[in-house]
Structures are given as structure tokens and as C-alpha cells.
Design a protein around this motif. Structure first.
Motif, PDB file in Angstrom:
ATOM      1  N   LYS A 269      -7.683   1.398   2.328  1.00  0.00           N
ATOM      2  CA  LYS A 269      -7.396   2.476   1.392  1.00  0.00           C
ATOM      3  C   LYS A 269      -8.450   2.551   0.283  1.00  0.00           C
ATOM      4  CE  LYS A 269      -2.483   1.962   2.402  1.00  0.00           C
ATOM      5  NZ  LYS A 269      -2.724   0.971   3.488  1.00  0.00           N
TER       6      LYS A 269
ATOM      7  N   ARG B 217     -10.553   4.158  -2.777  1.00  0.00           N
ATOM      8  CA  ARG B 217     -10.036   4.956  -3.891  1.00  0.00           C
ATOM      9  C   ARG B 217     -11.093   5.895  -4.466  1.00  0.00           C
ATOM     10  NH1 ARG B 217      -5.952   0.614  -6.877  1.00  0.00           N
ATOM     11  NH2 ARG B 217      -4.435   0.563  -5.158  1.00  0.00           N
TER      12      ARG B 217
ATOM     13  N   ASP C 299       0.104   3.900  -1.115  1.00  0.00           N
ATOM     14  CA  ASP C 299      -0.803   3.588  -2.213  1.00  0.00           C
ATOM     15  C   ASP C 299      -1.109   4.913  -2.919  1.00  0.00           C
ATOM     16  OD1 ASP C 299      -3.168   3.258  -3.766  1.00  0.00           O
ATOM     17  OD2 ASP C 299      -3.774   1.543  -2.553  1.00  0.00           O
TER      18      ASP C 299
END
Length: 265
Positions: free
Chosen positions: A74, A76, A177
Motif C-alpha cells: 500500500k 501512499r 488503509d
């Protein structure tokens, strides 16, 4: 085949570990499923019954957790979520599985990713099923900045924007998330030029719920493409259209037609 929890594997691409499942008939025509924003392979394709529907019909059913989602890595940074970047993840999965050509079926953000994959790699795409995204593919689907803000808000109760509340509640439900999703929603909204839609020669089915206030017209998008047809999914909104029985029946018929045409050839 355990329909509730298919076995996931992982592969590496672009410095990320990406989770996927490979189920169904190993010798069947491969269908690569590409899920929507804030969802996952399990939420988008297993729970609504697509894995069972396609598997029972004899297809090899493959789905990945897109970067930023599910069990995949994940990042960002919004730039990591450009749709052409995410499209390369999907093609890399086909490479990893040594699949030269597949049917691509994307829902919402996954439909956008599928189109970018078809534009960049037309030889890898046997057909397209685009769900939950019509002319919004080219014309936009409104202001999504409030959704990123909603994802980063301290709590759902702090969110007043209606669509923002919907996606924040979904993200909370799926234990996502939220920082990665906020980056994703900011990076993945690139539009496709109408002239580029016209370049896609793959047979295409575009399914949109009749009460979907996000997707835009399926027929308008189909009209831009040489080999596309539109499907109205009666009485379904953006969240509920994905598992609809009308949609499933139409997709099975669409894929069966292609198999028949291949046999005739």
C-alpha cells in the motif's frame, strides 16, 4: 474450491508485493477480474458470487488485490496509483502466470484500469467487461476530493459529504488503509479521451445500474467504441450492481458468444 476463502498467492511487480488468486478451471479461458476503489478481490468478486459463477461456467478465474488494497502493498504516493501504472500490475500478473491473452472484467476503478490495459496492450485483451463506469470514463464522475477528505477524517461522524460518508463507511467496514486509499483516489482519476475509446477493438460489454449516480451512461460510452454494447442493470446503484443476477447472466452470455465465435473461426 473454497468459495469463501480462495487461496491467495503473491508476486512482485514495480517494487510491490501483490496478492492474487487463481481459481476455477485451469484449462478454461482465463478471466482476469479487476476490482473497484476501496474494495478487494474477495469483497468485489468472491462475496458477490462472481468466482462461483465464472468457475461453474468453466472459466479460469483470476483476481488481484490492487495496490493499496486488500493484502497487497500500500504505497501512499498518489502518483503510484495512476491508472496506466495500475494497468501494468494487471498485465504483469498475466506475465507471471504465463497467460498470453485474457478476458478483462473491471468494476468502477477496475473498469478504468482495464481500459488503460487494453489501450497499452491490445494483444493481451480478448474482451472487456466494464461494470459501474459508463461515459464517466471520458467525461469524469464529479468531484472526488471530498472522498479523500472523508477517508482522512478522524471518524465517520466527522464526515458530512454523502458520497464521502458512503466510501468512508465502506473503507471502515473492510478495515482498509485509509491513507493509501486517499492517495489512490487522488491519483487514479485520469480520464480516457473519446478518441482513445474508439481505438479499442476488443468486444466490450458495459454494465451500469439504472440508479447508479456515479458511472454515467453505459450507452454513451458504448457508442464511442466499435464493438461495444450497453447493459442496463435494473434498479441497482453503484454498490449493488456488481453482484446482480441480470449482470451475471449477461456476462456469461457475452463470454459464451466469444467462445462460439472462436470455434467458428
Amino acid at each position: 474450491m473454497n468459495l469463501n476463502a480462495p487461496a491467495f498467492s503473491s508476486f512482485s511487480h514495480d517494487g510491490l508485493d501483490l496478492a492474487y488468486f487463481d481459481e476455477g478451471n485451469p484449462s478454461g479461458d482465463p478471466v482476469l477480474l479487476i476490482h473497484g476503489f476501496a474494495s478487494s478481490a474477495t469483497v468485489n468478486w468472491v462475496h458477490p458470487g462472481w468466482l462461483k459463477t465464472l468457475g461453474d461456467a468453466g472459466y479460469r478465474v483470476i483476481a488481484m488485490d490492487n495496490r493499496g488494497h486488500g493484502a497487497s502493498d500500500k504505497p501512499r504516493d498518489a502518483e503510484a496509483y495512476r491508472p496506466w501504472v495500475m494497468a501494468e500490475d494487471s498485465i504483469a500478473l498475466l506475465d507471471h502466470l504465463r497467460i498470453p491473452e485474457a478476458h478483462l472484467f473491471g468494476y468502477s476503478m477496475g473498469a478504468r484500469i482495464s481500459v488503460f490495459a487494453a489501450l497499452a496492450h491490445p494483444d493481451r485483451v480478448r474482451s472487456l467487461v466494464l461494470g459501474g463506469l459508463g461515459i464517466g470514463m471520458t467525461d469524469g464522475v464529479g468531484d472526488w476530493d471530498p472522498i479523500a477528505d472523508a477517508l482522512l477524517a478522524p471518524a465517520l461522524d466527522d464526515v458530512t459529504h454523502q458520497r464521502g460518508r458512503m466510501f468512508r463507511a465502506f473503507a471502515d467496514q473492510t478495515k482498509s488503509d485509509r491513507q493509501a486509499l486517499a492517495a489512490c483516489i487522488r491519483g487514479s482519476r485520469d480520464l480516457v479521451a473519446r478518441a482513445d475509446m474508439a481505438r479499442i477493438l476488443a468486444p466490450t460489454l458495459i454494465g451500469v445500474g439504472t440508479t447508479d449516480d456515479i458511472a454515467g451512461s453505459a450507452q454513451e460510452l458504448a457508442d464511442l467504441m466499435p464493438h461495444a454494447r450497453a447493459l442496463d442493470i435494473p434498479g441497482r446503484d453503484h454498490m449493488l450492481a456488481v453482484g446482480d443476477r441480470v449482470f451475471k447472466k449477461a456476462v456469461l452470455e457475452f463470454l459464451a458468444e466469444l467462445s462460439t465465435s472462436q470455434q467458428v473461426l
